[in-house]
Write a protein that holds these residues in place. Sequence first.
Motif, PDB file in Angstrom:
ATOM      1  N   ARG A   1       0.837  -1.198   0.000  1.00  5.52           N
ATOM      2  CA  ARG A   1       0.000   0.000   0.000  1.00  5.52           C
ATOM      3  C   ARG A   1       0.881   1.261   0.000  1.00  5.52           C
ATOM      4  O   ARG A   1       0.601   2.253  -0.692  1.00  5.52           O
ATOM      5  CB  ARG A   1      -0.907   0.020   1.232  1.00  5.52           C
ATOM      6  N   PHE A   2       1.983   1.218   0.794  1.00  4.19           N
ATOM      7  CA  PHE A   2       2.894   2.384   0.816  1.00  4.19           C
ATOM      8  C   PHE A   2       3.512   2.601  -0.552  1.00  4.19           C
ATOM      9  O   PHE A   2       3.604   3.734  -1.038  1.00  4.19           O
ATOM     10  CB  PHE A   2       3.963   2.178   1.877  1.00  4.19           C
TER      11      PHE A   2
ATOM     12  N   HIS B   1       1.369   4.434  -2.989  1.00  2.00           N
ATOM     13  CA  HIS B   1       1.180   5.873  -2.778  1.00  2.00           C
ATOM     14  C   HIS B   1       2.497   6.607  -2.537  1.00  2.00           C
ATOM     15  O   HIS B   1       2.493   7.777  -2.145  1.00  2.00           O
ATOM     16  CB  HIS B   1       0.246   6.114  -1.588  1.00  2.00           C
TER      17      HIS B   1
ATOM     18  N   CYS C   1      -2.317   5.151   2.867  1.00  2.00           N
ATOM     19  CA  CYS C   1      -1.294   4.128   3.229  1.00  2.00           C
ATOM     20  C   CYS C   1      -1.741   3.262   4.402  1.00  2.00           C
ATOM     21  O   CYS C   1      -1.377   2.079   4.494  1.00  2.00           O
ATOM     22  CB  CYS C   1       0.019   4.828   3.581  1.00  2.00           C
TER      23      CYS C   1
ATOM     24  N   TRP D   1      -0.771   3.138   7.445  1.00  2.00           N
ATOM     25  CA  TRP D   1       0.428   2.547   8.057  1.00  2.00           C
ATOM     26  C   TRP D   1       0.162   2.262   9.543  1.00  2.00           C
ATOM     27  O   TRP D   1      -0.305   3.135  10.264  1.00  2.00           O
ATOM     28  CB  TRP D   1       1.595   3.506   7.903  1.00  2.00           C
TER      29      TRP D   1
END
Length: 927
Positions: free
Chosen positions: A352-353, A356, A379, A381
């Motif tokens: 996901r990081f 983006h 993200c 996170w």
Amino acid sequence: MPGFLSRLFAPRWRHPDAQIRRQAIARLDPARPDQRQALEALCLDADASVRRAALDRIDSVDTLLALVQRQPDQPELLGRLVALITGQAGSLDLSQRLRYVASIDNRVLLSRVALEGDNQQLRLAAVERLSAEEDLVEQACENGIAAVRHAAAARVTSEEGLQRLAQQARRDRQVMRQARERLNRLRNDAATLAAAREQRESLLMKLEAHARAPWEPLYAGRFRHLVRAWEALGDLPDAAQERRFQDASLGCRKTLSDHEAREHANAATDRRREQAAEARESLLEALEESLAGLPRGDRLTSQDIASLRSQKILLANRWQTLSDLHVTDAALRKRYDAILADYDHVLRTWERFEAHAADIERALQEQDVESLTSAVEACQWPNELPPPPPLTRARLLLAGQEHATEEGQEARLARFTQDLEQLERLLDRGEFKGASRLHQSLKHRADTLPSAKLHPHQAMLKRLGARLAELRDWRGYVAGPKREQLCQAIDQLADDNGITDAELDRRHRQLVRDWKELGDAAASRELSERFRSASDRIHERLAPWHERQAEERIRNLEARTSLCEQLEALLDAPANDADPDALRHIRDQAREEWRRHSPVPRDQAQAIGRRFGRIRFALQGLIDQRAKEVADAKRTLVDEAHALIEQKMPSDTRAEKAKALQQLWRELGRAPRGEEQTLWREFRTACDQIFAMREAQRDDRAQQARQRLDDMQVLIDRLDAWQPSRSSDGHVLEQAIEHATALEPLPSGRRTEGMRRRWSGIVRTRRERLARLAVVEEVQRWQAFRPLLDAHLSADADWLENDVMTEVPLDSAASLPEDMRRAHEQRNAARRNPPSAEEVQEQLARLRVHLSLLAMGRVSQHDEPLRLAIQVERLNEGLGRDLSQAEEVRIVLRNLLATGPVSPEQWQREVGEFDSLLARLTRLPPP
């Protein structure tokens, strides 16, 4: 020459007339050779008288022996030889005759010499030359010299010969007794040998049955017991028995060796399973350590993710390989699934990081807070993971501060201190990769911490950096030659066309692994390109082989899939009475088939491996369930065996029920390992106790049987020592017979048979003596009636001679028994109406013949018709029952008293015979 002339001029000893030939013998001189030949020819003449006359003129034993060779069955020739050798004729001394006996082989001649010899030494020499056992038996029974009889009897060895000696050697009790003793010893030896042979045969049957039986915990002990019992037997086995023993022993040893091989295989499997579990444990710990180390860092980089991915791939491949060989423990599998879930969580977060990361970088450059906020939120996170540098800068920008707060700096400094200590520990252990990664992280974090607060730790960081550089140089120093060696090895491998593709692939993979293990130590572009070029050449060479391997992997995958489907079908509908041993066999066979169908495509190996692991886990659960059911059933059998011990029933019935329980035990299969041995020991102990109770009861019965045998022996000895003195002593014999009947049944055996024969003989002898005593008493009572008989004879004489009718008065017969009184009255009536003298004479003859039959058991030939008539009368008198001898004697004497009138001449002719027969009847047998 015409025939009549040849007969006219022929010698007289060749004359057709035997009488003339016999007369010519007297004129022949044995000293002249031609006439001696004539005598020898006449010794074999067709006429017996001629042969005897010719043989009487020959005294040479050698000549006669030569003639015997020509006609061995001529009786006159053998008789002359016997006469010369035994000393009945001729003048041969003893030494010459002994020499002749030593050279004779004719058994008839030797037998006659042994029977008729005039010297004991001569007879012994003849007996020594005899070899036929019937001749030796004849000598032992008929020879007149005791030493010769004993010498002949000593050479009789067969059972039949000894039995004949025991029955026929009546003239020599010593020979008879020794023959019986030797016969008994021979039979005892034969019985002992037969018993030993039967015992050996029984042991062989047990050993052969044991060889066919499956293994059990006491298999080896029973085999050793049977072997010791076989070796303890005193006799020697024959070739067939020895061969059977060796074959059965080989079968037992094969069963034991097969079991030991299975045990060793199971132990090796257990060891490999433990090693696989340890390998799984170490792999899990390595990945767990990597995952646990991520939150300790300040930031997460792509290098950390790449390292984590490679470690996960290594774990997955190694885990699948181990799962193909061994079933994974449930706890380890749960732990593995949890680690994979953590890994997937980290990987999804990083993905996901990365999706983006470009937006975050662009927003940071443009200072676009709105776009940066949406990118950071996208993200997602997690807080437990250190953010990557772009995300850290974005968060700081969004928070409106360039530096962390004082509290955050303190926490980061504390963590920095801990990681320094961890770096030192890693350097102490020589773990270069972990130390290098942690050192890089510490250097990056040092740039973000205040210099004033970091100053106390700078010296330690530099010192540890120097140690890390020294470790890197040392690795480079060691790795440089190693890389050169690996390049040379892979070049040689690429140029080697003499090895198989499989061996080429194996060695290539090993070289690649060794190259990767060096990491970046002493790495150079030239060596890397050289190594990669050789590796590419090997890949090109192995391309067809890899295609075949891919096809084989597909086939293996299909086979593994089919195997899983079959096992799943089995697990979906298991039999209610499935044998755990059969299920174990299916499990082991499935494992072997799974191993044979390896490898499979890598992308599907993990899925099919997990499927097979679940199936094996379920199959093991089914095995454990069925084994538990077997254990419960065997525990029930143990309880039943203990209940048998408590129940009151015959020991043989209890033992048979125990055998039925043992059969059920064998049919149930095996319980779980460990529990099977425990249950077996308990069940075996109960069965041993049951069989011990049976043996104890058998010993009691045997003791009682031995006691009955001893009591029977005492009874036999007591009855053997008892001799009845009158017929009324018969009640003693009947009491003894009742006592013997009460001791029945006696145990079977040779002793019992001997006692029965002796008992039957003693009872028969005592019955015969009692019967003779009854006869003697009848005769003695008759003697008391003789005055009455004499009175009747006197009255008969008066009537016959003087025609004077005289009746014997009744007062003289007052003491008579009823039957004798009737006979007395018949005698008086006979004088009033007398029969003819011929009828009286015939009646007296019948009574004499009847009494002769009772006294001697036989009659003369001319009395044979009377014997038949008497037999009919005896049947009529007995009225369908057998009369005793005393009863028949009483009937004869009663009829003798009733017969009359008898003239004095008739009585004188018969009275002597009657008195002789009565005297014979009064003779008792020897005690």
